[in-house]
Design a protein around this motif. Structure first.
Motif, PDB file in Angstrom:
ATOM      1  N   THR A 249       0.923  -1.161  -0.091  1.00 14.22           N
ATOM      2  CA  THR A 249      -0.028  -0.180   0.044  1.00 14.22           C
ATOM      3  C   THR A 249       1.020   1.121  -0.225  1.00 14.22           C
ATOM      4  O   THR A 249       2.063   1.246   0.037  1.00 14.22           O
ATOM      5  N   ARG A 250       0.278   2.344  -0.218  1.00 18.49           N
ATOM      6  CA  ARG A 250       1.024   3.859  -0.059  1.00 18.49           C
ATOM      7  C   ARG A 250       0.045   4.727   0.090  1.00 18.49           C
ATOM      8  O   ARG A 250      -1.144   4.654  -0.208  1.00 18.49           O
ATOM      9  N   PRO A 251       0.475   5.869   0.633  1.00 19.71           N
ATOM     10  CA  PRO A 251      -0.341   7.087   0.989  1.00 19.71           C
ATOM     11  C   PRO A 251      -1.394   7.615  -0.276  1.00 19.71           C
ATOM     12  O   PRO A 251      -0.740   7.544  -1.173  1.00 19.71           O
ATOM     13  N   TRP A 252      -2.447   7.922  -0.206  1.00 21.49           N
ATOM     14  CA  TRP A 252      -3.097   8.280  -1.323  1.00 21.49           C
ATOM     15  C   TRP A 252      -2.487   9.787  -1.800  1.00 21.49           C
ATOM     16  O   TRP A 252      -1.940  10.521  -0.996  1.00 21.49           O
ATOM     17  N   ALA A 253      -2.370  10.070  -3.035  1.00 18.38           N
ATOM     18  CA  ALA A 253      -2.156  11.365  -3.324  1.00 18.38           C
ATOM     19  C   ALA A 253      -3.229  11.804  -4.449  1.00 18.38           C
ATOM     20  O   ALA A 253      -3.838  11.073  -5.034  1.00 18.38           O
ATOM     21  N   PHE A 254      -3.226  13.315  -4.594  1.00 18.25           N
ATOM     22  CA  PHE A 254      -4.341  13.799  -5.482  1.00 18.25           C
ATOM     23  C   PHE A 254      -4.389  12.857  -6.772  1.00 18.25           C
ATOM     24  O   PHE A 254      -3.164  12.997  -7.558  1.00 18.25           O
TER      25      PHE A 254
ATOM     26  N   LEU B  84      -6.856   1.934  10.621  1.00 21.11           N
ATOM     27  CA  LEU B  84      -5.606   1.836  11.576  1.00 21.11           C
ATOM     28  C   LEU B  84      -4.889   3.241  11.813  1.00 21.11           C
ATOM     29  O   LEU B  84      -4.383   3.712  12.927  1.00 21.11           O
ATOM     30  N   ASN B  85      -4.554   3.935  10.775  1.00 25.51           N
ATOM     31  CA  ASN B  85      -3.835   5.276  10.822  1.00 25.51           C
ATOM     32  C   ASN B  85      -4.661   6.273  11.388  1.00 25.51           C
ATOM     33  O   ASN B  85      -4.301   6.951  12.110  1.00 25.51           O
ATOM     34  N   ALA B  86      -6.193   6.127  11.242  1.00 27.12           N
ATOM     35  CA  ALA B  86      -6.963   7.112  11.767  1.00 27.12           C
ATOM     36  C   ALA B  86      -7.045   6.921  13.515  1.00 27.12           C
ATOM     37  O   ALA B  86      -6.888   7.734  14.130  1.00 27.12           O
TER      38      ALA B  86
ATOM     39  N   ARG C  67     -10.411  14.236  15.369  1.00 28.68           N
ATOM     40  CA  ARG C  67     -10.993  14.094  13.988  1.00 28.68           C
ATOM     41  C   ARG C  67     -11.145  12.483  13.783  1.00 28.68           C
ATOM     42  O   ARG C  67     -10.140  11.785  14.044  1.00 28.68           O
ATOM     43  N   SER C  68     -12.139  12.040  13.320  1.00 25.97           N
ATOM     44  CA  SER C  68     -12.396  10.814  13.229  1.00 25.97           C
ATOM     45  C   SER C  68     -11.555   9.997  12.007  1.00 25.97           C
ATOM     46  O   SER C  68     -11.179   8.840  12.137  1.00 25.97           O
ATOM     47  N   LEU C  69     -11.601  10.914  10.798  1.00 25.50           N
ATOM     48  CA  LEU C  69     -10.978  10.669   9.625  1.00 25.50           C
ATOM     49  C   LEU C  69     -10.491  11.669   9.115  1.00 25.50           C
ATOM     50  O   LEU C  69     -11.077  12.772   8.686  1.00 25.50           O
ATOM     51  N   ASP C  70      -9.254  11.434   8.606  1.00 26.17           N
ATOM     52  CA  ASP C  70      -8.486  12.743   7.700  1.00 26.17           C
ATOM     53  C   ASP C  70      -8.112  12.064   6.299  1.00 26.17           C
ATOM     54  O   ASP C  70      -7.555  10.874   6.135  1.00 26.17           O
ATOM     55  N   VAL C  71      -7.743  12.906   5.362  1.00 30.73           N
ATOM     56  CA  VAL C  71      -7.199  12.439   4.055  1.00 30.73           C
ATOM     57  C   VAL C  71      -5.696  11.847   4.361  1.00 30.73           C
ATOM     58  O   VAL C  71      -5.463  11.058   3.478  1.00 30.73           O
TER      59      VAL C  71
END
Length: 648
Positions: A415-420, A433-435, A445-449
């Motif tokens: 996996t990798r971090p999402w990018a625009f 898990l990251n959240a 915050r419950s969820l962040d980009v």
């Protein structure tokens, strides 16, 4: 009863700087720094230039410095220093006129003798005031005017050294004058003991208990007291230095008449001497040229000199020209006091920007100790360059290119971090898990980009890409240097983030060609060098392609001139202009070798050289490649679009 709801009115924030104004845009700041670096500035110079220019409608160091010098110039242009002398002259003339008028109404030898005394007074004001110290005034108005001279001189002398004393000593009684003299004697004793190295802690405490009302600054130690007094005394000395020799002598003569007690002037002189010995680093020898029409008293003039000193210090801090200079050195309180809160906010924002750029690790030290852009900074510049390219491609085609690395392949398990712009599926367990980890750190915050991770897929094909960029002097001379570098940045960013299985080699060619890393290319200075050695560049490209036999070979060439150099067997670069047959043969031979490797060629022609266009058209037909003639603004979009087309 109906309760009226309060009305609200929204508008721009007008009471000082907007507390909700956004900070500097870090990405925009990096773009500006990167642009300067690509134009040939060092990273340190580029950062300094950004801080000098400012950004996001905030003033930079240059604008703040200009306002400092404007204020300094206005202070000197509108004022002059002889206000006390002028006021003393007016009071003296008023006293003499009143006394002569009174004597003229008397018919006696004593009156005539007194008139002779007045006629024989020295011509200078200080000498006249001194001679009249023992004169028995006949006119009450004249006596009152003369006493006002003494009071004025005393108040102005104290106002030079002690804040607010001019108003406090209005209508001073002999008891008030005696208390001041006692304070000065105690102060001189305190400073003498401190200069001798004696512990004055208890003496200072007792002094402040008895005379603390003279010091609204509320110093906490003897050192703080000395600092306060020395700054003001040095400003008073600079005021005297700024006067003419005649004015200075006259004022020194008059100071002996302060409150009619010469001991006061003697105590002040002793105080000045001690302060100069304790703080020799203060500016005791400076001066300023005042040429305005507004006369200032001694106290006001001393404060003006003190303000000039503060403005000079601010100008030096804003210049950042001394060794070890940092924006944290700027006295924000002083800046706000002289230029207003907006200036203070702008300077603080600049310091925050510099600190954040360093904290983010956007600069690093090279082996030679110089400052260079870090890989993180290069990635940010690449993101910016690629974003501009994608926007231009989308505007040109009316659509966004959505082809991504491995979009049609099988999941790799990574996996990798999402990018625009990513279209791959989310990895939900990793995202959640990251959240959870972020919330455990205190973020509500419950969820962040930034939590989102996407599934990586394997690529069905991979490419081996050689980007050959012309670095001859004509590229610099004709403004093609920065577009060339931004093109390399965009392509590097695309491959490193979307097609990470592809292998990109950056090759520069002038008189010689060489393989370079991205950071080296971004910081490359333009140099006067004749020769466009495409032959050498294609040799290096061939080496790169042969190291990746399983990859699709792609050769992209950016140039603004026909080949004028080739590499001899011994490694020497042979240069000829116009192009020699030997250079043409060597270059075409290398094109044929790469064609044998099934390389896909695209030549990007900059400028309107007909000889270059004709040469590359022939080469493209020979190797089955393409020739593209982009504008400078469209170069990056054309290169990236061609790379994507070739891969598809």
């Amino acid at each position: 009863m109906t309760r009226r709801r309060p009305g609200y009115q929204y508008g721009p924030y007008v009471d000082g700087p907007d507390p909700l104004a956004p900070p500097f845009d870090l990405r925009a700041a990096m773009d500006e720094i990167g642009r300067d670096v690509m134009e040939g500035s060092s990273p340190r110079t580029a950062l300094q230039e950004l801080l000098r220019r400012g950004a996001d409608n905030r003033r930079g160091l240059d604008e703040l410095t200009r306002e400092i010098w404007q204020r300094r110039s206005r202070l000197q242009r509108e004022n002059r220093l002889d206000g006390t002398l002028q006021e003393v002259r007016e009071l003296l003339q008023r006293a003499l006129d009143a006394e002569r008028d009174s004597l003229g109404r008397q018919d006696s030898d004593d009156a005539r003798f007194r008139e002779m005394q007045l006629d024989a007074l020295p011509s200078d004001t200080g000498g006249a005031v001194r001679e009249l110290a023992e004169y028995d005034w006949q006119s009450p108005d004249a006596r009152e005017a003369y006493e006002e001279i003494r009071d004025l001189l005393g108040r102005e002398m104290l106002d030079q050294r002690f804040q607010g004393m001019k108003q406090a000593m209005e209508n001073a009684t002999p008891q008030d004058v005696e208390r001041i003299r006692e304070m000065l004697d105690a102060l001189n004793d305190l400073l003498a003991n401190h200069a001798a190295g004696q512990d004055t802690t208890e003496q200072f405490r007792q002094f402040m208990e008895q005379h603390g009302d003279f010091f609204p600054e509320d110093p906490q130690t003897t050192e703080e007291l000395i600092d306060t007094l020395a700054q003001r005394a040095a400003a008073a000395q600079r005021m005297l230095n700024s006067m003419t020799a005649e004015q200075r002598a006259e004022l020194m003569e008059l100071s002996q008449q302060a409150f009619g007690d010469p001991r006061l002037a003697q105590a002040m002189a002793q105080l000045d001497a001690q302060l100069q010995g304790l703080r020799p680093g203060e500016d005791w020898d400076g001066q300023g040229r005042f040429r305005g029409d507004n006369p200032m008293g001694m106290g006001e003039a001393t404060r003006a000199m003190e303000e000039l000193g503060q403005l000079d210090a601010l100008a030096e801090q804003l210049s950042q020209s001394y060794p070890g200079a940092r924006l944290e050195d700027i006295d924000l309180e002083s800046l706000g006091r002289h230029l207003g809160d907006e200036a203070r906010v702008d300077a603080r924002a600049l310091a925050d920007l510099e600190r954040e750029l360093q904290r983010q690790g956007l600069f690093e030290r090279a082996a030679d100790g110089s400052l260079q852009l870090s890989p993180k900074a290069l990635r940010r510049l690449g993101e910016s360059a690629l974003r501009e390219v994608v926007d231009r491609i989308g505007a040109r085609r009316g659509e966004r290119d959505t082809h991504r690395s491995g979009a049609a392949g099988e999941a790799t398990g990574a996996t990798r971090p999402w990018a625009f712009g990513d279209t791959e599926a989310w990895n939900v367990p990793r995202t959640l898990l990251n959240a959870q980890l972020r919330r455990a750190g205190g973020d509500p915050r419950s969820l962040d980009v930034t939590d989102v991770e996407i599934v990586e897929t394997e690529q069905k094909t991979r490419a081996c890409v050689a980007l050959c960029v012309d670095t001859s002097w004509s590229m610099v001379q004709d403004g093609r240097w920065v577009p060339m570098k931004r093109t390399a940045l965009a392509l590097h960013q695309l491959i490193s983030t979307r097609f990470r299985g592809d292998d990109l080699k950056l090759i520069t060619f002038g008189r010689h060609a060489r393989s370079v890393e991205l950071g080296e290319l971004v910081g490359l200075d333009g140099a006067y060098e004749q020769g466009t050695n495409l032959h050498h560049a294609l040799l290096l490209a061939g080496q790169h392609l042969r190291r990746n036999p399983d990859a699709q070979p792609v050769v992209l060439v950016v140039t603004d001139g026909e080949p004028t150099a080739h590499l001899e067997p011994g490694g020497h670069a042979a240069f000829d202009y116009p192009t020699s047959p030997e250079t043409l043969r060597a270059t075409i031979a290398e094109v044929d070798r790469l064609t044998g490797l099934r390389a896909a060629f695209t030549f990007f022609v900059l400028g309107d050289d007909p000889r270059l266009a004709a040469f590359l058209d022939g080469v493209a037909k020979r190797c089955g490649g393409r020739v593209v003639a982009p504008t400078l603004d469209g170069l990056g979009a054309e290169v990236v679009a061609d790379y994507l087309r070739t891969r598809r």
